[in-house]
Scaffold this motif. Sequence first.
Motif, PDB file in Angstrom:
ATOM      1  N   GLU A 102       0.827  -1.211   0.000  1.00  0.00           N
ATOM      2  CA  GLU A 102       0.000   0.000   0.000  1.00  0.00           C
ATOM      3  C   GLU A 102       0.865   1.267   0.000  1.00  0.00           C
ATOM      4  OE1 GLU A 102       0.175  -1.387   4.392  1.00  0.00           O
ATOM      5  OE2 GLU A 102       0.141  -2.315   2.402  1.00  0.00           O
ATOM      6  N   HIS A 103       2.091   1.156   0.521  1.00  0.00           N
ATOM      7  CA  HIS A 103       3.016   2.296   0.497  1.00  0.00           C
ATOM      8  C   HIS A 103       3.769   2.356  -0.830  1.00  0.00           C
ATOM      9  CE1 HIS A 103       2.024   3.040   4.565  1.00  0.00           C
ATOM     10  NE2 HIS A 103       2.838   2.164   5.117  1.00  0.00           N
ATOM     11  N   ILE A 104       4.230   1.195  -1.304  1.00  0.00           N
ATOM     12  CA  ILE A 104       4.993   1.147  -2.561  1.00  0.00           C
ATOM     13  C   ILE A 104       4.202   1.807  -3.687  1.00  0.00           C
ATOM     14  CG2 ILE A 104       5.964  -0.394  -4.314  1.00  0.00           C
ATOM     15  CD1 ILE A 104       6.397  -2.434  -1.932  1.00  0.00           C
ATOM     16  N   ALA A 105       2.918   1.539  -3.737  1.00  0.00           N
ATOM     17  CA  ALA A 105       2.068   2.090  -4.802  1.00  0.00           C
ATOM     18  C   ALA A 105       2.033   3.612  -4.780  1.00  0.00           C
ATOM     19  CB  ALA A 105       0.651   1.526  -4.686  1.00  0.00           C
ATOM     20  N   GLN A 106       2.368   4.221  -3.646  1.00  0.00           N
ATOM     21  CA  GLN A 106       2.312   5.675  -3.502  1.00  0.00           C
ATOM     22  C   GLN A 106       3.547   6.399  -4.053  1.00  0.00           C
ATOM     23  OE1 GLN A 106      -0.482   7.256  -2.156  1.00  0.00           O
ATOM     24  NE2 GLN A 106      -1.269   5.171  -2.301  1.00  0.00           N
ATOM     25  N   TRP A 107       4.681   5.675  -4.138  1.00  0.00           N
ATOM     26  CA  TRP A 107       5.909   6.375  -4.539  1.00  0.00           C
ATOM     27  C   TRP A 107       6.715   5.683  -5.628  1.00  0.00           C
ATOM     28  CZ3 TRP A 107      10.582   3.990  -4.186  1.00  0.00           C
ATOM     29  CH2 TRP A 107      10.666   2.877  -3.331  1.00  0.00           C
ATOM     30  N   TRP A 108       6.505   4.395  -5.841  1.00  0.00           N
ATOM     31  CA  TRP A 108       7.348   3.640  -6.785  1.00  0.00           C
ATOM     32  C   TRP A 108       7.109   4.148  -8.207  1.00  0.00           C
ATOM     33  CZ3 TRP A 108      10.909  -0.263  -6.024  1.00  0.00           C
ATOM     34  CH2 TRP A 108      11.335  -0.948  -7.164  1.00  0.00           C
ATOM     35  N   GLY A 109       8.168   4.455  -8.884  1.00  0.00           N
ATOM     36  CA  GLY A 109       8.082   4.917 -10.268  1.00  0.00           C
ATOM     37  C   GLY A 109       8.602   6.333 -10.403  1.00  0.00           C
ATOM     38  N   ALA A 110       8.930   6.683 -11.630  1.00  0.00           N
ATOM     39  CA  ALA A 110       9.419   8.031 -11.906  1.00  0.00           C
ATOM     40  C   ALA A 110       8.274   9.029 -11.759  1.00  0.00           C
ATOM     41  CB  ALA A 110      10.007   8.084 -13.316  1.00  0.00           C
ATOM     42  N   ASN A 111       8.601  10.308 -11.692  1.00  0.00           N
ATOM     43  CA  ASN A 111       7.584  11.357 -11.552  1.00  0.00           C
ATOM     44  C   ASN A 111       6.498  11.200 -12.605  1.00  0.00           C
ATOM     45  OD1 ASN A 111       8.588  12.704  -9.313  1.00  0.00           O
ATOM     46  ND2 ASN A 111      10.016  13.875 -10.558  1.00  0.00           N
ATOM     47  N   GLY A 112       5.252  11.299 -12.166  1.00  0.00           N
ATOM     48  CA  GLY A 112       4.123  11.213 -13.087  1.00  0.00           C
ATOM     49  C   GLY A 112       3.629   9.802 -13.339  1.00  0.00           C
ATOM     50  N   MET A 113       4.367   8.796 -12.881  1.00  0.00           N
ATOM     51  CA  MET A 113       3.941   7.408 -13.086  1.00  0.00           C
ATOM     52  C   MET A 113       2.925   7.002 -12.030  1.00  0.00           C
ATOM     53  SD  MET A 113       7.145   4.972 -13.934  1.00  0.00           S
ATOM     54  CE  MET A 113       7.418   4.473 -15.600  1.00  0.00           C
ATOM     55  N   GLU A 114       2.015   6.127 -12.445  1.00  0.00           N
ATOM     56  CA  GLU A 114       1.080   5.524 -11.509  1.00  0.00           C
ATOM     57  C   GLU A 114       1.450   4.044 -11.412  1.00  0.00           C
ATOM     58  OE1 GLU A 114      -3.570   4.876 -11.757  1.00  0.00           O
ATOM     59  OE2 GLU A 114      -2.995   7.001 -11.867  1.00  0.00           O
ATOM     60  N   THR A 115       1.531   3.529 -10.201  1.00  0.00           N
ATOM     61  CA  THR A 115       1.963   2.143 -10.002  1.00  0.00           C
ATOM     62  C   THR A 115       0.864   1.324  -9.356  1.00  0.00           C
ATOM     63  OG1 THR A 115       4.262   2.829  -9.806  1.00  0.00           O
ATOM     64  CG2 THR A 115       3.694   0.681  -8.879  1.00  0.00           C
ATOM     65  N   LYS A 116       0.626   0.154  -9.939  1.00  0.00           N
ATOM     66  CA  LYS A 116      -0.339  -0.798  -9.398  1.00  0.00           C
ATOM     67  C   LYS A 116       0.425  -2.062  -9.000  1.00  0.00           C
ATOM     68  CE  LYS A 116      -4.013  -3.586 -11.086  1.00  0.00           C
ATOM     69  NZ  LYS A 116      -4.173  -4.194 -12.351  1.00  0.00           N
ATOM     70  N   ILE A 117       0.197  -2.524  -7.780  1.00  0.00           N
ATOM     71  CA  ILE A 117       0.872  -3.722  -7.297  1.00  0.00           C
ATOM     72  C   ILE A 117       0.092  -4.930  -7.801  1.00  0.00           C
ATOM     73  CG2 ILE A 117       1.736  -4.961  -5.269  1.00  0.00           C
ATOM     74  CD1 ILE A 117       2.897  -2.042  -5.691  1.00  0.00           C
ATOM     75  N   VAL A 118       0.728  -5.726  -8.659  1.00  0.00           N
ATOM     76  CA  VAL A 118       0.085  -6.915  -9.215  1.00  0.00           C
ATOM     77  C   VAL A 118       0.346  -8.118  -8.310  1.00  0.00           C
ATOM     78  CG1 VAL A 118      -0.009  -8.458 -11.229  1.00  0.00           C
ATOM     79  CG2 VAL A 118       0.355  -5.992 -11.556  1.00  0.00           C
ATOM     80  N   GLU A 119       1.599  -8.200  -7.836  1.00  0.00           N
ATOM     81  CA  GLU A 119       1.994  -9.312  -6.974  1.00  0.00           C
ATOM     82  C   GLU A 119       3.048  -8.801  -5.999  1.00  0.00           C
ATOM     83  OE1 GLU A 119       3.563 -13.921  -7.568  1.00  0.00           O
ATOM     84  OE2 GLU A 119       3.334 -12.619  -9.295  1.00  0.00           O
ATOM     85  N   HIS A 120       2.967  -9.265  -4.740  1.00  0.00           N
ATOM     86  CA  HIS A 120       3.934  -8.818  -3.738  1.00  0.00           C
ATOM     87  C   HIS A 120       4.046  -9.888  -2.652  1.00  0.00           C
ATOM     88  CE1 HIS A 120       6.329  -5.907  -1.498  1.00  0.00           C
ATOM     89  NE2 HIS A 120       5.666  -6.271  -0.420  1.00  0.00           N
ATOM     90  N   ASP A 121       4.907 -10.871  -2.885  1.00  0.00           N
ATOM     91  CA  ASP A 121       5.154 -11.935  -1.912  1.00  0.00           C
ATOM     92  C   ASP A 121       6.510 -11.644  -1.280  1.00  0.00           C
ATOM     93  OD1 ASP A 121       5.566 -14.220  -0.445  1.00  0.00           O
ATOM     94  OD2 ASP A 121       5.558 -15.591  -2.162  1.00  0.00           O
ATOM     95  N   PHE A 122       6.486 -10.856  -0.207  1.00  0.00           N
ATOM     96  CA  PHE A 122       7.717 -10.380   0.417  1.00  0.00           C
ATOM     97  C   PHE A 122       8.334 -11.459   1.300  1.00  0.00           C
ATOM     98  CE2 PHE A 122      10.084  -7.627   3.499  1.00  0.00           C
ATOM     99  CZ  PHE A 122      11.036  -7.194   2.593  1.00  0.00           C
ATOM    100  N   THR A 123       8.833 -12.514   0.627  1.00  0.00           N
ATOM    101  CA  THR A 123       9.540 -13.611   1.286  1.00  0.00           C
ATOM    102  C   THR A 123      10.689 -14.006   0.366  1.00  0.00           C
ATOM    103  OG1 THR A 123       8.153 -15.274   0.199  1.00  0.00           O
ATOM    104  CG2 THR A 123       7.450 -14.543   2.399  1.00  0.00           C
ATOM    105  N   VAL A 124      11.721 -14.640   0.926  1.00  0.00           N
ATOM    106  CA  VAL A 124      12.810 -15.120   0.083  1.00  0.00           C
ATOM    107  C   VAL A 124      12.230 -16.145  -0.896  1.00  0.00           C
ATOM    108  CG1 VAL A 124      14.985 -16.404   0.050  1.00  0.00           C
ATOM    109  CG2 VAL A 124      14.597 -14.633   1.782  1.00  0.00           C
ATOM    110  N   GLY A 125      12.482 -15.940  -2.174  1.00  0.00           N
ATOM    111  CA  GLY A 125      11.915 -16.788  -3.221  1.00  0.00           C
ATOM    112  C   GLY A 125      10.571 -16.285  -3.719  1.00  0.00           C
TER     113      GLY A 125
END
Length: 150
Positions: free
Chosen positions: A30-53
């Motif tokens: 929910e935070h990554i979607a707010q800032w990830w990407g260059a200026n003017g880009m909109e980011t949608k998180i499709v998948e996010h499995d924050f574990t090794v592998g």
Amino acid sequence: MNNPKNRTLTIERTLDAPLDLVWDAWTKPEHIAQWWGANGMETKIVEHDFTVGGQWKYAMTMPDGREFTADGVYIEIVPKERIITSANFKPMTEGVEIQTIFKADGDKTQLTFNCVHETEEYCKQQEEMGFYNGWGSFFDRLSEFVKSKP
């Protein structure tokens, strides 16, 4: 000949926010979607499995409507210290490794971002294509995002 130092582009930033907040901004979808990407880009998180592998995949839309996909697999996660992941930013960049290193510095956070390329030639090409400007704006947005949080 193929020294990792010669195929790595690095950005270092000091963020005006405590480590816990910067870590959350970097790791929570929910935070990554707010800032990830260059200026003017909109980011949608499709998948996010924050574990090794685990896999991650973000769909990024430019102001002109063009879309890019960023994806990778988490290789190493040391909470509040470092994240290492493979990464592809299609269609511009593929097969890189991203190493993000976090270090508390009082109420600020030192962030070191290494992008390791397969070859020195590829690294040089990526630098010439605007690596520092593109990623620089990611970090500008991250800096603004963490400053806006209580």
